[in-house]
Motif scaffolding. Sequence first.
Motif, PDB file in Angstrom:
ATOM      1  N   ILE A 628       0.845  -1.199   0.000  1.00 35.77           N
ATOM      2  CA  ILE A 628       0.000   0.000   0.000  1.00 35.77           C
ATOM      3  C   ILE A 628       0.874   1.240   0.000  1.00 35.77           C
ATOM      4  N   ASP A 630      -0.669   4.332  -1.399  1.00 36.13           N
ATOM      5  CA  ASP A 630      -1.544   5.463  -1.686  1.00 36.13           C
ATOM      6  C   ASP A 630      -2.165   6.020  -0.403  1.00 36.13           C
ATOM      7  N   SER A 631      -1.741   5.496   0.739  1.00 35.66           N
ATOM      8  CA  SER A 631      -2.091   6.023   2.060  1.00 35.66           C
ATOM      9  C   SER A 631      -0.839   5.947   2.920  1.00 35.66           C
ATOM     10  N   LEU A 639      -3.928   8.230  10.013  1.00 32.75           N
ATOM     11  CA  LEU A 639      -3.847   7.534   8.738  1.00 32.75           C
ATOM     12  C   LEU A 639      -4.432   8.465   7.690  1.00 32.75           C
ATOM     13  N   SER A 641      -5.310   9.315   3.672  1.00 31.54           N
ATOM     14  CA  SER A 641      -5.571   8.733   2.351  1.00 31.54           C
ATOM     15  C   SER A 641      -5.874   9.860   1.375  1.00 31.54           C
ATOM     16  N   ARG A 651     -13.082   7.836  -2.149  1.00 29.95           N
ATOM     17  CA  ARG A 651     -12.112   6.836  -2.565  1.00 29.95           C
ATOM     18  C   ARG A 651     -12.222   5.609  -1.678  1.00 29.95           C
ATOM     19  N   ALA A 653     -10.096   2.831   0.535  1.00 27.94           N
ATOM     20  CA  ALA A 653      -8.823   2.751   1.258  1.00 27.94           C
ATOM     21  C   ALA A 653      -8.816   1.493   2.107  1.00 27.94           C
ATOM     22  N   TYR A 654      -7.672   0.835   2.137  1.00 28.53           N
ATOM     23  CA  TYR A 654      -7.510  -0.361   2.969  1.00 28.53           C
ATOM     24  C   TYR A 654      -6.999   0.066   4.342  1.00 28.53           C
ATOM     25  N   THR A 674     -11.144  -3.049   3.268  1.00 23.98           N
ATOM     26  CA  THR A 674     -11.310  -1.861   2.437  1.00 23.98           C
ATOM     27  C   THR A 674     -12.585  -1.133   2.817  1.00 23.98           C
TER      28      THR A 674
END
Length: 759
Positions: A628, A630-631, A639, A641, A651, A653-654, A674
């Motif tokens: 991961i 993109d975060s 956290l 994102s 969006r 996000a995991y 997610t």
Amino acid sequence: IIDQIAGILSIGPRVALQALKNTKLKNRLDDEYLASLPEPKIVLLGDLQIAVPFQSGGSFEFDNGRLEVFFLKRDIVRLSWQPGKPPLPYALAQESYPQISIKYTEVADGYILDSGELTVHVHKDGSISFLDPAGTVLRCEAPPRRKGEGWVHHAYLAEDERVYGLGERTGGLNKRGRSWKMWNTDPGLCYSAEQDPLYICIPTCLSLSSLGSYLIFYENYGPGNVTIDSEPQTKGLFQAAFDLGMLRYYFMPGPPERALHHYTELTGRAPLPPRWALGYQQSRWGYTKEADIRRVATGFEQLEIPLSAIHLDIDYMDGFRVFTVHKRRFPDLKKLSYDLNQQGIHLVSIIDPGVKQDEKYSVYQSGKAKGMFSTLPGGDLLHGVVWPGSAAFPDFTNSLVRAWWGELYRDLIRQGIDGFWHDMNEPSSFVANANSEMTLPLSARHSLECTGGDHRQAHNLYGLLMNRAGFEGLQRFNTKKRPWILSRSGWAGLQRYAWCWTGDVQSSWEQLRQTVPTILGLGLSGLPFCGPDAGGYFGSPSPELYLRWLQLSAFLPLFRGHSAKRWIAREPWNFGENALNIARRTIRLRYRLLPYFYTAAWQTSQTGIPMIRPLFWIDPSDPSLWDIDDSFLLGDSFLVSPIFKKGAASRQAYLPAGKWYSFWDRKEYIGPGTVHLEAPLERIPVLVRNGSLIPMEEGKELVLQAFGKGDCSGKVFSDLGDGYGPWRVDSFTYSNGELKQETQGEFRFPYKHVRVETE
């Protein structure tokens, strides 16, 4: 052709003509020098002949090489393969450790060196295995091969192994699948999404797999490549190849937090910055006179947008002569600095290494007379081409040169400059075609602390040692202030002297997306304080792209808006009324969060753990988190994102395991898994970890935002914000409606009231 035209426009036709002449000279010198070098021959290691134990390791003689295994600590081991010139210890903050004793055992196929926390198995053919206390093999290495003056080193990766770090890079967080060059490079103008190398190349890798994790640092500053299964036939093969020097590397087992802690113990921790450096900073190549600076400061003040620093790009200088001030455009820099300080704004001035060739210019005169500049092999002064035209380059590998250069900051400090921005220090020298590298000739001579060497040996060290010279000069002259330097280039250990940024990026959604893996990789290479030019450097972003970049940057250590000439300045009022209002709220939020940022920066200075962390930091055993990029995590609690797509208002996000809460409305989310996150233009998704107390400032009141229904805790570090005086750490716990506070340190509590908010 477009790039060439843009280059000429940016440097001017006179300097472009000098660059053309410099290119011809440099190409001729490089061709002659490379032709003079012997063809590199491959020499195999051969068989083990002699093994000699000693208290902290062992020495092993092979037919064509010698290995020393030395345990610095029970979980840090250094391996040195010779022949080859040993590295000068520029990267190291700690060269000696208390001696330890290890267990040394001869076995059928070699020797085992066991510290109790790490085992090194030296096989009779020269292959090496590293094992954890449970006997799990973390890394297997083939016997290295001598190649010319350098070495080629192979290791075998686990099928699910990820490799992170290597300094400043494009691409994803995981660096498997291609070759990465070890040669600090000015890519010229802006760089593409796949371009390599960039400004900061560091041979440090953090590896993570189902077998465990480890960090490996190659202490070799010569040219090289790290190639990680770049072709189908080399799948699972890790190769590090260096053109020069001994093969010396350090192995540190995980988990990642422990490995980074040890790595930054070895190469140094980033010092605590002045608090103002964590605020918003405004810059532009194009602020050409004092009136521009005052206009910007007034604009922020009138629009009630907080501002901590304004950067002076090269136009403040007299004819681009470093350490000078243009007296007509900036007639009274000291008064300008004083007036801005009254508004809480600090001035940061750019410094390049190139010194204009001008016999009437005192810095050039002094450097030439004292032998401070790099030379060509015959002893003639070396000149490259940068903004002022023909320029000499200080040889920062000489301690006398570093001391001389450090003295030059004194006058700008006296005029009120509070920070310095080191640019062009790869080092960069203009050339006129894409087939020639923008740097000094390879045959350029450098001192290397009186051992002597060429530019192949000194190149990757140049930015690091320029920053060292500046940092040590600031320490001498500003004893009551912490040095603050922002640098474009450097090498291992850069964190001891400077922050960095991601260089001259294009204003595009693609480059915005690249920001996160690049900054994560820098952090995993030991550089914790960095950020991008919000809005991008080249191009004019749309209001939407500008805001999404600003919102991301608000949650990174360096929060700076910057751009090139001819493009929209990144001042918040240049993107329309709606964007201005959103930008104002975003920047104000950063200042409300300064207690959190400053505390996280203090924790980084103590532990070496980066402020910006990949999600796998929470649980390195969870493969779902390994890729991961993109975060990211900000400190222990956030956290983030970001939004990377035009027009996106939400969006996926995991999330790692556990409960997470929206920072904006406290909506609860459960990980692992997610989730769908709303992202109107006014904000990006930001979540807070369950059990966190987020400290925020509202005037003289400290507001602790509690997230979660159970116990919540958090820390706040406080001091004067600069200097080296008293400090305090307040540890807060909120449980069943009751707030408890424990304090360390002698600094007076800076807030009049403390309040807890739960909704």
